[in-house]
Design a protein around this motif. Structure first.
Motif, PDB file in Angstrom:
ATOM      1  N   LYS A 209       0.813  -1.220   0.000  1.00  0.00           N
ATOM      2  CA  LYS A 209       0.000   0.000   0.000  1.00  0.00           C
ATOM      3  C   LYS A 209       0.846   1.269   0.000  1.00  0.00           C
ATOM      4  CE  LYS A 209      -3.921  -2.069   2.369  1.00  0.00           C
ATOM      5  NZ  LYS A 209      -4.697  -2.101   3.621  1.00  0.00           N
ATOM      6  N   THR A 210       2.040   1.196   0.583  1.00  0.00           N
ATOM      7  CA  THR A 210       2.860   2.404   0.735  1.00  0.00           C
ATOM      8  C   THR A 210       4.106   2.387  -0.145  1.00  0.00           C
ATOM      9  OG1 THR A 210       4.045   1.473   2.627  1.00  0.00           O
ATOM     10  CG2 THR A 210       2.068   2.773   3.099  1.00  0.00           C
ATOM     11  N   LEU A 211       4.165   1.470  -1.083  1.00  0.00           N
ATOM     12  CA  LEU A 211       5.346   1.314  -1.924  1.00  0.00           C
ATOM     13  C   LEU A 211       5.715   2.610  -2.655  1.00  0.00           C
ATOM     14  CD1 LEU A 211       7.342  -0.900  -2.544  1.00  0.00           C
ATOM     15  CD2 LEU A 211       5.918  -1.611  -4.448  1.00  0.00           C
ATOM     16  N   ALA A 212       4.734   3.379  -3.004  1.00  0.00           N
ATOM     17  CA  ALA A 212       5.004   4.636  -3.723  1.00  0.00           C
ATOM     18  C   ALA A 212       5.772   5.639  -2.859  1.00  0.00           C
ATOM     19  CB  ALA A 212       3.694   5.253  -4.194  1.00  0.00           C
ATOM     20  N   SER A 213       5.756   5.453  -1.542  1.00  0.00           N
ATOM     21  CA  SER A 213       6.459   6.396  -0.669  1.00  0.00           C
ATOM     22  C   SER A 213       7.946   6.058  -0.524  1.00  0.00           C
ATOM     23  CB  SER A 213       5.802   6.438   0.712  1.00  0.00           C
ATOM     24  OG  SER A 213       6.036   5.222   1.412  1.00  0.00           O
ATOM     25  N   TYR A 214       8.367   4.887  -1.024  1.00  0.00           N
ATOM     26  CA  TYR A 214       9.787   4.515  -0.933  1.00  0.00           C
ATOM     27  C   TYR A 214      10.624   5.391  -1.859  1.00  0.00           C
ATOM     28  CZ  TYR A 214      14.134   2.092  -1.851  1.00  0.00           C
ATOM     29  OH  TYR A 214      15.465   1.811  -2.024  1.00  0.00           O
ATOM     30  N   ARG A 215      11.708   5.915  -1.305  1.00  0.00           N
ATOM     31  CA  ARG A 215      12.651   6.728  -2.082  1.00  0.00           C
ATOM     32  C   ARG A 215      14.047   6.161  -1.897  1.00  0.00           C
ATOM     33  NH1 ARG A 215       8.499   7.976  -3.867  1.00  0.00           N
ATOM     34  NH2 ARG A 215       7.411   9.941  -3.676  1.00  0.00           N
ATOM     35  N   ALA A 216      14.621   5.653  -2.967  1.00  0.00           N
ATOM     36  CA  ALA A 216      15.951   5.043  -2.914  1.00  0.00           C
ATOM     37  C   ALA A 216      17.008   6.034  -2.451  1.00  0.00           C
ATOM     38  CB  ALA A 216      16.329   4.475  -4.282  1.00  0.00           C
ATOM     39  N   ILE A 217      16.785   7.283  -2.689  1.00  0.00           N
ATOM     40  CA  ILE A 217      17.746   8.314  -2.301  1.00  0.00           C
ATOM     41  C   ILE A 217      17.926   8.370  -0.779  1.00  0.00           C
ATOM     42  CG2 ILE A 217      16.085  10.208  -2.185  1.00  0.00           C
ATOM     43  CD1 ILE A 217      18.211  11.951  -3.554  1.00  0.00           C
ATOM     44  N   HIS A 218      16.909   7.929  -0.027  1.00  0.00           N
ATOM     45  CA  HIS A 218      16.945   7.978   1.437  1.00  0.00           C
ATOM     46  C   HIS A 218      17.505   6.710   2.067  1.00  0.00           C
ATOM     47  CE1 HIS A 218      14.877  11.792   1.441  1.00  0.00           C
ATOM     48  NE2 HIS A 218      13.902  11.282   0.702  1.00  0.00           N
ATOM     49  N   GLY A 219      17.799   5.701   1.274  1.00  0.00           N
ATOM     50  CA  GLY A 219      18.362   4.468   1.811  1.00  0.00           C
ATOM     51  C   GLY A 219      17.899   3.257   1.042  1.00  0.00           C
ATOM     52  N   GLY A 220      18.430   2.118   1.427  1.00  0.00           N
ATOM     53  CA  GLY A 220      18.110   0.875   0.748  1.00  0.00           C
ATOM     54  C   GLY A 220      16.694   0.406   1.018  1.00  0.00           C
ATOM     55  N   PHE A 221      16.207  -0.424   0.130  1.00  0.00           N
ATOM     56  CA  PHE A 221      14.849  -0.943   0.264  1.00  0.00           C
ATOM     57  C   PHE A 221      14.693  -1.785   1.518  1.00  0.00           C
ATOM     58  CE2 PHE A 221      11.420  -3.955  -0.595  1.00  0.00           C
ATOM     59  CZ  PHE A 221      10.393  -3.060  -0.846  1.00  0.00           C
ATOM     60  N   ALA A 222      15.689  -2.611   1.829  1.00  0.00           N
ATOM     61  CA  ALA A 222      15.612  -3.454   3.025  1.00  0.00           C
ATOM     62  C   ALA A 222      15.499  -2.594   4.281  1.00  0.00           C
ATOM     63  CB  ALA A 222      16.820  -4.378   3.108  1.00  0.00           C
TER      64      ALA A 222
END
Length: 113
Positions: A56-69
């Motif tokens: 549901k919140t995947l769109a809020s992930y920003r790679a610039i702020h850190g790794g996905f894990a």
């Protein structure tokens, strides 16, 4: 009709991608949840909740702020905190409900005199 078929195919492709994400991270997320709860069934349920929240919140992930894990770990931690707060409140209410019959019984047994 062709648009529906195309849309179904796109959805299936997205689900396959989500399944791959779950496969890659499921063990780590489960282990975090299990360490938190100490209960396998509860950890499995919470892990599923984590992946639903991630979806549901995947769109809020920003790679610039850190790794996905790292982001997933934050999502997991936040969900576990919410779970703890909710169950803490439930446990407090349950313990009061459990104590009430004892209090009522004692008040009924008071000797008259």
């Amino acid at each position: 009709m062709e648009q529906d078929v195309q849309l179904v195919q796109q959805c299936l492709q997205e689900m396959a991608r989500l399944e791959e994400l779950v496969r890659r991270h499921n063990r780590r997320i489960f282990n975090i949840c299990y360490r938190f709860t100490g209960n396998r069934t509860e950890a499995e349920d919470l892990s599923q909740d984590v992946f639903l929240r991630v979806y549901k919140t995947l769109a809020s992930y920003r790679a610039i702020h850190g790794g996905f894990a790292t982001w997933m770990t934050s999502v997991t931690r936040n969900l576990l905190i919410d779970h703890y707060r909710r169950t803490k409140r439930d446990r407090a209410t349950d313990s009061l409900d459990d104590a009430m019959p004892v209090v009522e019984t004692r008040s009924l047994r008071r000797p008259s005199g």
